[in-house]
Enzyme design. Structure first.
Site, short mmCIF file in Angstrom:
data_model
loop_
_atom_site.label_atom_id
_atom_site.label_comp_id
_atom_site.label_asym_id
_atom_site.label_seq_id
_atom_site.Cartn_x
_atom_site.Cartn_y
_atom_site.Cartn_z
N LYS A 151 -65.30 23.76 7.53
CA LYS A 151 -63.98 24.33 7.83
C LYS A 151 -64.16 25.84 7.74
CE LYS A 151 -59.38 24.20 8.32
NZ LYS A 151 -58.61 23.48 9.34
N ASP B 22 -57.90 21.58 3.19
CA ASP B 22 -58.24 20.51 4.12
C ASP B 22 -59.54 19.83 3.75
OD1 ASP B 22 -55.94 21.09 5.47
OD2 ASP B 22 -56.91 22.19 7.10
N ALA C 22 -50.02 6.34 12.50
CA ALA C 22 -49.24 7.37 11.81
C ALA C 22 -49.20 7.06 10.32
CB ALA C 22 -47.83 7.43 12.39
N GLY C 23 -49.39 8.10 9.50
CA GLY C 23 -49.36 7.92 8.06
C GLY C 23 -50.65 7.45 7.44
#
Length: 229
Positions: free
Chosen positions: A37, A53, A202-203
């Site tokens: 990152k 992250d 999603a989630g």
């Protein structure tokens, strides 16, 4: 080098979770994987609580080879975050050098950007697209499933093509449990723009690491994963 750059069409499309899922799937497939990152914003003050992250990727993916770069406290675009922190952005050579230092023979090195493809990450307006070009690395694009995604995705793919940067495909970062007509139609259209490598529920970033591993391992085609090396 076996470097794959990961970008998103917008903020909040699930880029970090998609990076974690890909790293996890690669690890389960027996691939040595590292995650870089280069630039992270929104980290918060020293000793405080902010976004990290790489920590989240490590937690979800079970990957230890995590390589942080330049970090800025405010949750802003890198140029603004660096200015507010009174800190310098990295140079192009520093960004490239960081990724090359993380890579190794037989290793898949994932590079997650900050924001979208053309967000300035470093000095002299260097972008993630520039990094991918310099490294001769393909770019995986994380996209949303809903309205607006077709235009955002097409613009990102057009930007890659303009600099002859290969697209490694698309990942739908948050596929709804009950997709509507727009999502269903968009998925078919997205697949005509570029191969859809995965559609993550999603989630999924909120599930346990055990469940995350199970979902990630089945989300990506093992043959495609093997071909990344």
């Amino acid at each position: 080098m076996s470097v794959l750059v990961i970008t998103g069409t917008d903020t909040g499309v699930g880029k970090t979770v998609a990076t974690a899922a890909l790293a996890c799937a690669a690890r389960v497939a027996g691939i040595d994987v590292a995650v870089c990152k280069p630039v992270q914003t929104g980290t918060g003050p020293v000793g405080g609580t902010g976004d990290d992250d790489l920590v989240e990727i490590g937690r979800l993916a079970g990957v230890d080879a995590l390589h942080p770069g330049w970090r800025y406290p405010d949750p802003l675009a890198p140029v603004a975050a660096a200015e507010r922190a009174g800190a310098a952005l990295p140079t192009r050579d520093e960004l490239i050098g960081m990724v090359r230092a993380a890579d190794a023979p037989g290793r898949l090195t994932l590079v997650e950007g900050a924001g979208g493809l053309l967000v300035e990450l470093g000095q002299d307006a260097v972008t993630l697209r520039d990094v991918a070009t310099e490294l001769d690395a393909p770019v995986l694009v994380v996209v949303a499933p809903g309205l607006g995604t077709l235009n955002h995705t097409a613009l990102t793919l057009e930007s890659l093509a303009a600099q002859h940067v290969p697209c490694a495909g698309l990942v739908i970062g948050a596929w709804p449990a009950q997709p509507g007509a727009a999502e269903i139609d968009n998925r078919d259209t997205l697949a005509r723009l570029a191969p859809v490598r995965a559609a993550l529920p999603a989630g999924v970033g909120s599930v346990s690491p055990v469940d995350f591993e199970r979902i990630s391992a089945t989300a990506f085609d093992p043959n495609w994963l093997a071909g990344l090396l």
